[in-house]
Design a protein around this motif. Structure first.
Motif, PDB file in Angstrom:
ATOM      1  N   LEU A 219      70.911 -40.696  65.081  1.00  0.00           N
ATOM      2  CA  LEU A 219      71.798 -40.070  66.056  1.00  0.00           C
ATOM      3  C   LEU A 219      71.781 -40.847  67.373  1.00  0.00           C
ATOM      4  CD1 LEU A 219      73.455 -37.437  66.828  1.00  0.00           C
ATOM      5  CD2 LEU A 219      71.289 -36.593  67.748  1.00  0.00           C
ATOM      6  N   THR A 220      72.946 -41.156  67.875  1.00  0.00           N
ATOM      7  CA  THR A 220      73.049 -41.723  69.217  1.00  0.00           C
ATOM      8  C   THR A 220      73.586 -40.643  70.149  1.00  0.00           C
ATOM      9  OG1 THR A 220      75.255 -42.606  68.734  1.00  0.00           O
ATOM     10  CG2 THR A 220      73.394 -44.094  68.417  1.00  0.00           C
ATOM     11  N   TYR A 221      73.124 -40.673  71.361  1.00  0.00           N
ATOM     12  CA  TYR A 221      73.517 -39.669  72.354  1.00  0.00           C
ATOM     13  C   TYR A 221      73.385 -40.285  73.732  1.00  0.00           C
ATOM     14  CZ  TYR A 221      68.440 -39.226  72.403  1.00  0.00           C
ATOM     15  OH  TYR A 221      67.095 -39.505  72.466  1.00  0.00           O
ATOM     16  N   ALA A 222      73.990 -39.637  74.702  1.00  0.00           N
ATOM     17  CA  ALA A 222      73.949 -40.130  76.080  1.00  0.00           C
ATOM     18  C   ALA A 222      72.646 -39.711  76.753  1.00  0.00           C
ATOM     19  CB  ALA A 222      75.142 -39.577  76.863  1.00  0.00           C
ATOM     20  N   LYS A 223      72.169 -40.534  77.658  1.00  0.00           N
ATOM     21  CA  LYS A 223      70.965 -40.216  78.432  1.00  0.00           C
ATOM     22  C   LYS A 223      71.143 -38.870  79.146  1.00  0.00           C
ATOM     23  CE  LYS A 223      67.047 -41.654  80.436  1.00  0.00           C
ATOM     24  NZ  LYS A 223      65.805 -41.486  79.727  1.00  0.00           N
ATOM     25  N   SER A 224      72.365 -38.571  79.550  1.00  0.00           N
ATOM     26  CA  SER A 224      72.641 -37.307  80.243  1.00  0.00           C
ATOM     27  C   SER A 224      72.496 -36.089  79.322  1.00  0.00           C
ATOM     28  CB  SER A 224      74.034 -37.332  80.870  1.00  0.00           C
ATOM     29  OG  SER A 224      75.018 -37.516  79.875  1.00  0.00           O
ATOM     30  N   ASP A 225      72.436 -36.312  77.991  1.00  0.00           N
ATOM     31  CA  ASP A 225      72.239 -35.218  77.033  1.00  0.00           C
ATOM     32  C   ASP A 225      70.775 -34.783  76.949  1.00  0.00           C
ATOM     33  OD1 ASP A 225      74.936 -35.067  76.271  1.00  0.00           O
ATOM     34  OD2 ASP A 225      74.675 -36.591  74.712  1.00  0.00           O
ATOM     35  N   GLU A 226      69.860 -35.592  77.481  1.00  0.00           N
ATOM     36  CA  GLU A 226      68.438 -35.261  77.408  1.00  0.00           C
ATOM     37  C   GLU A 226      68.116 -34.096  78.343  1.00  0.00           C
ATOM     38  OE1 GLU A 226      66.120 -38.776  78.126  1.00  0.00           O
ATOM     39  OE2 GLU A 226      67.060 -39.854  76.465  1.00  0.00           O
ATOM     40  N   VAL A 227      67.297 -33.176  77.842  1.00  0.00           N
ATOM     41  CA  VAL A 227      66.870 -32.009  78.614  1.00  0.00           C
ATOM     42  C   VAL A 227      65.363 -31.828  78.417  1.00  0.00           C
ATOM     43  CG1 VAL A 227      69.112 -30.837  78.491  1.00  0.00           C
ATOM     44  CG2 VAL A 227      67.422 -30.427  76.702  1.00  0.00           C
ATOM     45  N   ASP A 228      64.775 -30.939  79.216  1.00  0.00           N
ATOM     46  CA  ASP A 228      63.333 -30.705  79.127  1.00  0.00           C
ATOM     47  C   ASP A 228      62.934 -29.959  77.852  1.00  0.00           C
ATOM     48  OD1 ASP A 228      62.779 -32.015  81.502  1.00  0.00           O
ATOM     49  OD2 ASP A 228      62.990 -30.187  82.710  1.00  0.00           O
ATOM     50  N   ILE A 229      63.778 -29.027  77.433  1.00  0.00           N
ATOM     51  CA  ILE A 229      63.461 -28.242  76.227  1.00  0.00           C
ATOM     52  C   ILE A 229      64.763 -27.712  75.634  1.00  0.00           C
ATOM     53  CG2 ILE A 229      63.118 -26.019  77.374  1.00  0.00           C
ATOM     54  CD1 ILE A 229      60.718 -27.259  74.746  1.00  0.00           C
ATOM     55  N   SER A 230      64.829 -27.667  74.312  1.00  0.00           N
ATOM     56  CA  SER A 230      65.985 -27.104  73.605  1.00  0.00           C
ATOM     57  C   SER A 230      65.601 -26.972  72.138  1.00  0.00           C
ATOM     58  CB  SER A 230      67.217 -28.010  73.757  1.00  0.00           C
ATOM     59  OG  SER A 230      67.117 -29.125  72.902  1.00  0.00           O
ATOM     60  N   ASP A 231      66.551 -26.503  71.358  1.00  0.00           N
ATOM     61  CA  ASP A 231      66.338 -26.427  69.912  1.00  0.00           C
ATOM     62  C   ASP A 231      66.683 -27.743  69.224  1.00  0.00           C
ATOM     63  OD1 ASP A 231      65.431 -23.795  69.918  1.00  0.00           O
ATOM     64  OD2 ASP A 231      67.454 -22.976  69.738  1.00  0.00           O
ATOM     65  N   ASN A 232      67.323 -28.653  69.948  1.00  0.00           N
ATOM     66  CA  ASN A 232      67.702 -29.959  69.393  1.00  0.00           C
ATOM     67  C   ASN A 232      66.599 -30.981  69.659  1.00  0.00           C
ATOM     68  OD1 ASN A 232      70.143 -29.560  68.116  1.00  0.00           O
ATOM     69  ND2 ASN A 232      71.380 -30.025  69.917  1.00  0.00           N
ATOM     70  N   ILE A 233      65.744 -31.154  68.672  1.00  0.00           N
ATOM     71  CA  ILE A 233      64.640 -32.108  68.774  1.00  0.00           C
ATOM     72  C   ILE A 233      65.058 -33.400  68.094  1.00  0.00           C
ATOM     73  CG2 ILE A 233      62.255 -32.568  68.082  1.00  0.00           C
ATOM     74  CD1 ILE A 233      61.861 -29.483  68.058  1.00  0.00           C
ATOM     75  N   VAL A 234      64.756 -34.524  68.761  1.00  0.00           N
ATOM     76  CA  VAL A 234      65.079 -35.833  68.206  1.00  0.00           C
ATOM     77  C   VAL A 234      63.782 -36.620  68.019  1.00  0.00           C
ATOM     78  CG1 VAL A 234      66.362 -37.982  68.540  1.00  0.00           C
ATOM     79  CG2 VAL A 234      67.318 -35.831  69.377  1.00  0.00           C
ATOM     80  N   LEU A 235      63.524 -37.023  66.780  1.00  0.00           N
ATOM     81  CA  LEU A 235      62.374 -37.873  66.493  1.00  0.00           C
ATOM     82  C   LEU A 235      62.743 -39.321  66.783  1.00  0.00           C
ATOM     83  CD1 LEU A 235      61.245 -36.318  63.083  1.00  0.00           C
ATOM     84  CD2 LEU A 235      60.279 -35.898  65.355  1.00  0.00           C
ATOM     85  N   ARG A 236      61.785 -40.043  67.353  1.00  0.00           N
ATOM     86  CA  ARG A 236      61.992 -41.450  67.681  1.00  0.00           C
ATOM     87  C   ARG A 236      60.895 -42.281  67.034  1.00  0.00           C
ATOM     88  NH1 ARG A 236      61.098 -41.334  73.484  1.00  0.00           N
ATOM     89  NH2 ARG A 236      59.732 -39.630  72.912  1.00  0.00           N
ATOM     90  N   ALA A 237      60.958 -43.572  67.207  1.00  0.00           N
ATOM     91  CA  ALA A 237      59.960 -44.465  66.609  1.00  0.00           C
ATOM     92  C   ALA A 237      58.546 -44.096  67.050  1.00  0.00           C
ATOM     93  CB  ALA A 237      60.269 -45.912  66.955  1.00  0.00           C
ATOM     94  N   THR A 238      58.408 -43.584  68.267  1.00  0.00           N
ATOM     95  CA  THR A 238      57.078 -43.191  68.748  1.00  0.00           C
ATOM     96  C   THR A 238      56.507 -42.016  67.962  1.00  0.00           C
ATOM     97  OG1 THR A 238      58.052 -41.766  70.436  1.00  0.00           O
ATOM     98  CG2 THR A 238      57.465 -43.986  71.119  1.00  0.00           C
ATOM     99  N   ASN A 239      57.336 -41.351  67.194  1.00  0.00           N
ATOM    100  CA  ASN A 239      56.870 -40.216  66.396  1.00  0.00           C
ATOM    101  C   ASN A 239      56.342 -40.625  65.021  1.00  0.00           C
ATOM    102  OD1 ASN A 239      59.514 -38.802  68.018  1.00  0.00           O
ATOM    103  ND2 ASN A 239      57.490 -37.892  68.237  1.00  0.00           N
ATOM    104  N   ILE A 240      56.294 -41.923  64.765  1.00  0.00           N
ATOM    105  CA  ILE A 240      55.661 -42.441  63.548  1.00  0.00           C
ATOM    106  C   ILE A 240      54.397 -43.167  63.972  1.00  0.00           C
ATOM    107  CG2 ILE A 240      55.842 -43.961  61.545  1.00  0.00           C
ATOM    108  CD1 ILE A 240      58.878 -43.695  61.717  1.00  0.00           C
ATOM    109  N   ASP A 241      53.259 -42.670  63.537  1.00  0.00           N
ATOM    110  CA  ASP A 241      51.995 -43.312  63.863  1.00  0.00           C
ATOM    111  C   ASP A 241      51.896 -44.635  63.105  1.00  0.00           C
ATOM    112  OD1 ASP A 241      48.982 -43.826  63.196  1.00  0.00           O
ATOM    113  OD2 ASP A 241      48.989 -42.552  64.992  1.00  0.00           O
TER     114      ASP A 241
END
Length: 173
Positions: A20-42
């Motif tokens: 999923l691509t999204y705008a930086k302005s779409d980022e919020v402190d908390i919501s139901d829309n969680i996005v996993l990123r590369a940092t979420n893979i150990d």
């Protein structure tokens, strides 16, 4: 691999979905829309790490094909670090999380066992393959057109039991 065994291409055994691509302005402190990123893979364990989650506005509609699916793998397809490029994690549940734009999701098809695929994509052979793909490149990006050429060996066949082969016993000796 034993003589006579054949391999199949990753692209013939799996489907691939970009993140999923999204705008930086779409980022919020908390919501139901969680996005996993590369940092979420150990990197060391190839397990999901839920400690640094990214949230985007609930107003952003996330298509189902951009959410992780049980028995799939997520893969880092772009990174500033070559050691992180191509790292994968097995998705053991339908978490409802999206996966970000520098990620992809690999979903086995044609009867390929997801856990077997995970073990193949964490092998030294796979890591060498990824290293060769990114060797000399200034931008560390993986394209599925390149990934799909990785050769998957068949799983080792399970020996067939015959009437002479005793069934496993649960009794302690």
């Amino acid at each position: 691999m034993k003589p006579g065994w054949t391999t199949e291409l990753l692209g013939e055994l799996c489907e691939f979905q970009r993140g999923l691509t999204y705008a930086k302005s779409d980022e919020v402190d908390i919501s139901d829309n969680i996005v996993l990123r590369a940092t979420n893979i150990d990197l060391k364990t190839n397990l999901l790490d839920f400690s640094e989650l990214r949230y985007i506005s609930d107003k952003v509609l996330v298509p189902d094909n951009k959410r992780v699916k049980k028995n799939s793998l997520i893969i880092c397809t772009a990174s500033g670090s070559k050691s992180h490029l191509g790292k994968v994690a097995y998705i053991d549940d339908d978490y409802g999380c999206a996966f970000g734009g520098f990620m992809g999701m690999i979903t086995p098809k044609n009867g390929l066992l997801p856990r077997y695929l995970f073990h193949i994509l964490t092998s030294d052979t796979y890591k060498d393959f990824i290293s060769e793909l990114s060797d000399g490149a200034n931008i560390n990006n993986l394209k599925f057109d390149d990934l799909k050429t990785f050769q998957i060996p068949p799983p080792k066949p399970t020996p067939k039991r015959t009437s002479k082969t005793p069934a496993p016993s649960s009794k302690a000796t």
